[in-house]
Structures are given as structure tokens and as C-alpha cells.
Design an enzyme around this catalytic site. Structure first.
Site, PDB file in Angstrom:
ATOM      1  N   HIS A 159      -7.114  -0.499  -8.477  1.00 39.34           N
ATOM      2  CA  HIS A 159      -8.003  -0.914  -7.362  1.00 39.34           C
ATOM      3  C   HIS A 159      -9.299  -1.497  -7.935  1.00 39.34           C
ATOM      4  O   HIS A 159     -10.385  -0.934  -7.767  1.00 39.34           O
ATOM      5  CB  HIS A 159      -8.273   0.351  -6.540  1.00 39.34           C
ATOM      6  CG  HIS A 159      -8.981   0.190  -5.239  1.00 39.34           C
ATOM      7  ND1 HIS A 159     -10.165  -0.497  -5.088  1.00 39.34           N
ATOM      8  CD2 HIS A 159      -8.682   0.671  -4.017  1.00 39.34           C
ATOM      9  CE1 HIS A 159     -10.555  -0.413  -3.818  1.00 39.34           C
ATOM     10  NE2 HIS A 159      -9.673   0.294  -3.152  1.00 39.34           N
ATOM     11  N   GLU A 259      -7.188  -6.066  -6.197  1.00 36.54           N
ATOM     12  CA  GLU A 259      -6.386  -4.914  -6.596  1.00 36.54           C
ATOM     13  C   GLU A 259      -4.945  -5.346  -6.850  1.00 36.54           C
ATOM     14  O   GLU A 259      -4.352  -6.033  -6.019  1.00 36.54           O
ATOM     15  CB  GLU A 259      -6.421  -3.867  -5.473  1.00 36.54           C
ATOM     16  CG  GLU A 259      -7.840  -3.576  -4.987  1.00 36.54           C
ATOM     17  CD  GLU A 259      -7.871  -2.800  -3.677  1.00 36.54           C
ATOM     18  OE1 GLU A 259      -6.920  -2.040  -3.404  1.00 36.54           O
ATOM     19  OE2 GLU A 259      -8.847  -2.962  -2.924  1.00 36.54           O
TER      20      GLU A 259
HETATM   21  C1  BG6 Z   1      -8.802  -0.825  -0.039  1.00 40.20           C
HETATM   22  C2  BG6 Z   1      -8.218  -0.714   1.336  1.00 40.20           C
HETATM   23  O1  BG6 Z   1      -7.787  -0.863  -0.971  1.00 40.20           O
HETATM   24  O2  BG6 Z   1      -9.612   0.309  -0.304  1.00 40.20           O
HETATM   25  C3  BG6 Z   1      -9.327  -0.550   2.359  1.00 40.20           C
HETATM   26  O3  BG6 Z   1      -7.449  -1.878   1.623  1.00 40.20           O
HETATM   27  C4  BG6 Z   1     -10.206   0.634   1.992  1.00 40.20           C
HETATM   28  O4  BG6 Z   1      -8.765  -0.378   3.654  1.00 40.20           O
HETATM   29  C5  BG6 Z   1     -10.708   0.455   0.570  1.00 40.20           C
HETATM   30  O5  BG6 Z   1     -11.275   0.731   2.895  1.00 40.20           O
HETATM   31  C6  BG6 Z   1     -11.595   1.584   0.068  1.00 40.20           C
HETATM   32  O6  BG6 Z   1     -10.978   2.821   0.206  1.00 40.20           O
HETATM   33  P1  BG6 Z   1     -11.716   4.135  -0.217  1.00 40.20           P
HETATM   34  O7  BG6 Z   1     -10.787   5.270   0.137  1.00 40.20           O
HETATM   35  O8  BG6 Z   1     -11.961   4.061  -1.684  1.00 40.20           O
HETATM   36  O9  BG6 Z   1     -13.004   4.170   0.560  1.00 40.20           O
END
Ligand code: BG6
Length: 286
Positions: A159, A259
């Protein structure tokens, strides 16, 4: 090559490892989440965004860097009873091996199932994250093995939060012709912009988007992936960013998540089967 484990440093209050080949490039990885929090190619600035309000603590996810997502992506399954984005990013991994070569440095961290993971997800698993840095290149490889008797489906992602000078001026090439799901508006569409621009919030899953190029002024960053066929493009935009405790109000302006993911079609591992996915970042010009 040397296989001895170097001393750990402390970053965000957590044990971390800095890998540095002699060419001047470097990457820093926390044991918490096997989370890469910094990558500087040789002679270049930081390429990853790490929120100045990021917190690294047991059970918490670090905002920025490269969170490792396994075995569920967001809350899309395959097991929706799991925490959002799965189990791997909030647990302490173990440093397994460090290799220092003349032109690259590499570290492998491992995470195995234990009582706390089985309380959420009743499967045996072995994960390895290998981080390699060399001159202008970062390779991040996630390897999953099923040492248990049951077959399990999983999603996975690296990510990656990229640092950008100004979200509204960068371009992302390589998405045109890709089908995408828009998590904000719903529905599926085919991307028709050869150079995608960003104005604020975006949350899309692009299928088969494995060769991308970020253009940010003179900077050119190639973003490639292998066996992680989807690209999730995410930025919280001003309103959601203002509500996030671990982001500064204006943090959205200087980050873009690109990501590398296996999410639209989760993978499956039977007993003794393995899977490997990789994301590679190459700074072509700074
Ligand atoms: C992304 C998602 O990968 O991660 C989003 O597509 C999400 O929907 C974002 O808001 C962040 O997620 P987190 O759990 O790290 O706040």
C-alpha cells in the site's frame, strides 16, 4: 555478502533496520508491520510519504510508507470479519536475514501465525517481506506460504504512499485502457486518460495496471508490479484528511498512494503452496 544481523535502530519508537548499500541509497524498515518508512535512492530525496503524525504501536497501522496488506484488502474480504486491511500491518515481524552486497542491500522479515492471528483467522501461514535497495531502485517482495492443512483465499497489497511535490500537478501514466472500480462513485469504467491528473480525493481499483509512471516536475518514477495485477490509487482529499488523527490537515497535498494489489480476484493457497508478489520502484530522473 554478509548474513549477520546488524544492530537495530529506533524509528517512531519501534525497532527498525536501515539497509544501505555502498552506492548511497538506503531504506528503513520497522519490525512493526515490516513497514518500510523511508526510501532514498542514491543522490536523491525521500520518495515515500510518511505522515508527521504517524504512530507505530502494537495493533496500530502506520500512516505512510509501505503498509503490508494481508489477508484482506480494506473490508472487501475474502474474510470480512478480519480487521480492515488485514492482520500483517499491525503486528511485529521478525528480522530473518540481511544481505549486504557491493551494489545492493537486502533484508527479509517474517511473520507466522500465532494465537493472536488465529483468534481472527484460523489458518496457518508464513509471510516473508524482502526489501532490496540498489542505487535508483527499490524492490519489495511479499511471499506467502501455507504450511497448514486447510486451503485459504487471501488478498494482498503493498500500500505504497508516494511523496509528491503537489498532488494537483503530478501525472500518472499507464492507467489508460484499464478497467476500474470507483469506490467513491460506484460502478465500473474504463480509464481513458493517458495522463491521469488528481484534484483531491480519489479511491479506485484499476485492474491489470502493472506498469505505471509518475511524473512530478522533472522527477520520473517507474512503478512496476509482478503478480499484484491491480493498482489501487488513493488519496483522502481535504475533507477526509482533516478528519484523520494521524495526518496533518494539508497532508493530502503531498502524497499519492499507488498500491500494488491482488484484490479484484483474491488468490488461494492450498496446503504447502506458495505465492509471491512484487512491487518495484525505479527513480528514472530526480
Ligand atoms: C486504500 C483504500 O487502500 O486505503 C481506501 O482503497 C482506504 O478505501 C485507504 O481509505 C486507507 O485505509 P486505512 O485503513 O489505512 O485508513
Amino acid at each position: 555478502m554478509s548474513d549477520s544481523l546488524p544492530p537495530l535502530i529506533e524509528v517512531l519508537g519501534q525497532p527498525a533496520l536501515k539497509i544501505q548499500p555502498p552506492d548511497g541509497s538506503e531504506a528503513t524498515v520497522l519490525l512493526h508491520g515490516a513497514h518500510i518508512v523511508s526510501w532514498k535512492p542514491a543522490g536523491a530525496d525521500e520518495q515515500l510519504y510518511l505522515s508527521p503524525h504517524a504512530v507505530a504501536a502494537p495493533g496500530q497501522a502506520v500512516r505512510g510508507g509501505v503498509p503490508v496488506i494481508f489477508p484482506q484488502f480494506e473490508q472487501r474480504g475474502p474474510d470480512v470479519s478480519l480487521p480492515r486491511h488485514g492482520l500483517a500491518r499491525t503486528r511485529t515481524w521478525k528480522l530473518d536475514e540481511v544481505r549486504q552486497g557491493r551494489d545492493h542491500a537486502q533484508a527479509t522479515l517474517v511473520l507466522n501465525d500465532d494465537d493472536s492471528t488465529r483468534a481472527w483467522w484460523p489458518h496457518a501461514f508464513h509471510l516473508e517481506l524482502t526489501v532490496s535497495v540498489s542505487r535508483e531502485r527499490l524492490d519489495v517482495e511479499l511471499h506467502a506460504h501455507n504450511p497448514g492443512p486447510s486451503t485459504w483465499p487471501f488478498s494482498a497489497a503493498l500500500h505504497t504512499y508516494l511523496a509528491v511535490s503537489d498532488l494537483t500537478t503530478v501525472r500518472l501514466q499507464g492507467l489508460d485502457g484499464c478497467r476500474f472500480i470507483d469506490n467513491l462513485l460506484g460502478g465500473e469504467t474504463i480509464e481513458d486518460h493517458p495522463e491521469k491528473r488528481f484534484h483531491g480525493e480519489i479511491d479506485r481499483i484499476y485492474a491489470q495496471a502493472t506498469n505505471l509512471l509518475l511524473r512530478d516536475g522533472p522527477r520520473r518514477l517507474a512503478i512496476e508490479s509482478d503478480n499484484l495485477p491491480d493498482a489501487v490509487i488513493w488519496n483522502p482529499g481535504p475533507d477526509k484528511c482533516a478528519d484523520m488523527k494521524d495526518m496533518p490537515v494539508d497532508g493530502w497535498q503531498t502524497m499519492l498512494c499507488v498500491e500494488a494489489a491482488r484484490v479484484l480476484e483474491p488468490a488461494t493457497l492450498g496446503p504447502d503452496e506458495s505465492w509471491t508478489g512484487r512491487q518495484t520502484l525505479i527513480l528514472l530522473s530526480a
